[in-house]
Design an enzyme around this catalytic site. Structure first.
Site, short mmCIF file in Angstrom:
data_model
loop_
_atom_site.label_atom_id
_atom_site.label_comp_id
_atom_site.label_asym_id
_atom_site.label_seq_id
_atom_site.Cartn_x
_atom_site.Cartn_y
_atom_site.Cartn_z
N VAL A 110 34.55 47.79 46.47
CA VAL A 110 34.50 47.34 47.87
C VAL A 110 34.78 48.50 48.82
CG1 VAL A 110 35.51 45.80 49.58
CG2 VAL A 110 35.15 45.00 47.24
N ALA A 120 42.47 56.69 51.09
CA ALA A 120 43.48 56.86 50.06
C ALA A 120 42.95 56.39 48.71
CB ALA A 120 44.74 56.08 50.42
N GLU A 163 39.21 37.91 56.28
CA GLU A 163 38.03 37.12 55.94
C GLU A 163 37.50 37.41 54.54
OE1 GLU A 163 35.65 34.34 55.94
OE2 GLU A 163 36.24 34.67 58.02
N GLY A 165 33.79 36.35 49.52
CA GLY A 165 32.98 37.52 49.84
C GLY A 165 32.42 37.54 51.25
N GLY A 225 27.54 42.19 34.42
CA GLY A 225 28.52 42.70 35.37
C GLY A 225 29.17 41.62 36.22
N GLU A 245 34.52 40.56 34.11
CA GLU A 245 35.24 41.75 33.68
C GLU A 245 35.37 41.75 32.16
OE1 GLU A 245 36.18 44.08 35.69
OE2 GLU A 245 35.90 43.10 37.62
N ASP A 273 42.04 33.40 39.92
CA ASP A 273 41.35 33.89 41.10
C ASP A 273 41.04 32.75 42.07
OD1 ASP A 273 39.47 36.11 42.41
OD2 ASP A 273 38.26 34.28 42.23
N LYS A 330 42.56 31.73 46.10
CA LYS A 330 41.67 31.42 47.22
C LYS A 330 41.92 30.00 47.73
CE LYS A 330 38.19 34.59 45.40
NZ LYS A 330 36.92 34.72 44.65
N GLY A 361 31.09 41.14 45.12
CA GLY A 361 30.24 42.33 45.17
C GLY A 361 30.68 43.27 46.27
#
Length: 435
Positions: free
Chosen positions: A14, A43, A129, A134, A187, A190, A201, A205, A309
């Site tokens: 990202v 960073a 957001e 995404g 892809g 993971e 996950d 959310k 993505g």
């Protein structure tokens, strides 16, 4: 014009796309914000790693703490992920006077109130957001567009990996392991898919969606969570026979508490469920996400698109960045935390739902009566019941009417204790089906 300096924390999937968009769209961003946006630093853990985007010389640094402490940094974008050092860096950025944009769902779901309080104390923005679904604009509609409405339910597919797996199982007849392997090859999953397939996950959310929708503090620990690892090809086939599909759903809804029918609590859960193919969420294919919102005035709304993505998520980050930059120029702030309702989060046992059961039974007279009695003893009514197979293959498929999850769970345990029941081979919740 005042130049606004942006520090980016993280340059992975990202972060690299955020940097790319900042550099490639600098002119457009300046026109939209009303001032130049300048990349002050990026960073990273290691500067020598090859990246998808070429970062201008001198901007890469391994000292994230020093970067957020710079007096000339106006805006900080955090796309590191995880709890630490992200939390400490965000708090330091706010304390040093920078506004923050983050995509960190795990941190917001675990310790959002600390971040919101720090932002309010610093009189700075905290926008996020990109933390859910995404590129799909869902948090700002909940936070701002529907601020004058009463949201009653949020139902979503918010994890692309699990949706891809379940979609493949439905469309190709693949088993779970086969579909997971394909997701990893493409892809979408993971190498260690635990966070996705076990629902962690989606639970993070769901907590964020519930907090915004119902103006209450909800953490990931409050969310009832079940993953998809136990979903079988038989479950998929059974759903298909009743005109449904199986999806991993994040569900947050207002519900009456057992202590007071007039006081609405919040039910928040993540689990696989059967939904009719006529439901809008049933058509969400492959790795796409969608969130379905129900409210008093607006009615039913659905938000759909790529839920993960690099580029899609970076799009949401840049959208927040433009808003935060405008606020900074206007010396104002956007909406902060809204937790005034302070609703209680209901335990899963008090949640109203319905079950789809596949029960392997003896093929003899009286079995239906015993099964019906088990349901009646827990005050659960049966919507549909059908028998499949004969003899040793006899199976009853039952769909209940709505009842509390505790009632339905006790019914399942009663069934398992009956001498006529060989096995309760499948238990799955059903959503979106009319009585």
């Amino acid at each position: 014009m005042k130049r606004l300096n942006v520090a980016v924390l993280g340059c992975g999937v990202v972060g690299s796309q955020v940097v790319r968009l900042l550099l490639e769209h600098a002119g457009d961003l300046e026109a939209r914000v009303g001032a130049p946006i300048s990349l002050a630093g990026v960073a990273v853990r290691r500067t020598e790693v090859s990246r998808d985007v070429e970062v201008p010389a001198g901007l890469l640094t391994t000292d994230a703490a020093a970067l957020v402490a710079r007096e000339d940094v106006d805006l900080v974008v955090e796309v590191i992920g995880g709890i630490e050092p992200a939390r400490s860096l965000i708090l330091a950025a706010l304390e040093n006077g920078a506004s923050v944009v983050t995509a960190n769902k795990a941190l917001l779901a675990e310790d959002g109130p600390t971040l919101f309080e720090a932002a309010a104390k610093a009189d700075r923005d905290l926008y996020f957001e990109a933390a859910v679904a995404g590129a799909i604009p869902i948090l700002r509609p909940l936070r701002e567009s529907l601020a004058g409405d009463r949201v009653t339910r949020v139902l979503g597919i918010v994890n692309g990996t699990t949706n891809f797996i379940l979609d493949r199982m439905d469309t190709s007849g693949a088993g779970f392991e086969e579909a997971l392997e394909e997701a990893q090859e493409l892809g979408y999953a993971e190498a260690d898919p635990t966070a996705d397939i076990e629902g962690f996950d989606a639970a993070a959310k769901a907590a964020i969606l519930a907090s915004l929708a119902f103006h209450s503090r909800v953490t990931a620990a409050d969310v009832h969570r079940e993953g998809i690892a136990d979903v079988t090809a038989a479950d998929i086939a059974s759903a298909s026979q009743m005109g449904s599909v199986v999806k991993l759903l994040a569900i947050a809804e207002l519900a009456a508490t057992t202590s007071s029918a007039e006081t609405a609590g919040v039910s928040v859960r993540v689990h696989p469920a059967m939904i009719p193919r006529s439901h809008p969420l049933a058509s969400v294919r492959e790795a796409f996400n969608a969130v379905y919102v129900e409210s008093d005035a607006a009615g039913q709304l659905m938000f759909y698109g790529p839920g993960a993505g690099g580029a899609p998520t970076a799009s949401a980050v840049l959208g927040d960045l433009v808003t935060v930059a405008r606020n900074r120029l206007g010396d104002t702030r956007g909406a902060g935390e809204s937790a005034y309702a302070d609703r209680v989060v209901l335990p899963m046992g008090e949640t109203m739902t319905r079950y789809h059961l596949a029960v392997d039974v003896d093929d003899r007279a009286g079995v239906l009566a015993e099964i019906a009695t088990a349901f009646a003893e827990e005050d659960v009514s049966i919507q549909t019941l059908r028998q499949e197979g004969r003899g040793a293959d006899a199976q009853l498929v039952v769909v209940s009417h709505e009842a509390t999850d505790a009632q339905l769970s006790r019914t399942v345990e009663r069934l398992r204790g009956l001498s006529c029941v060989r096995e309760v081979s499948s238990v799955m919740r059903v959503e979106g089906m009319a009585d």
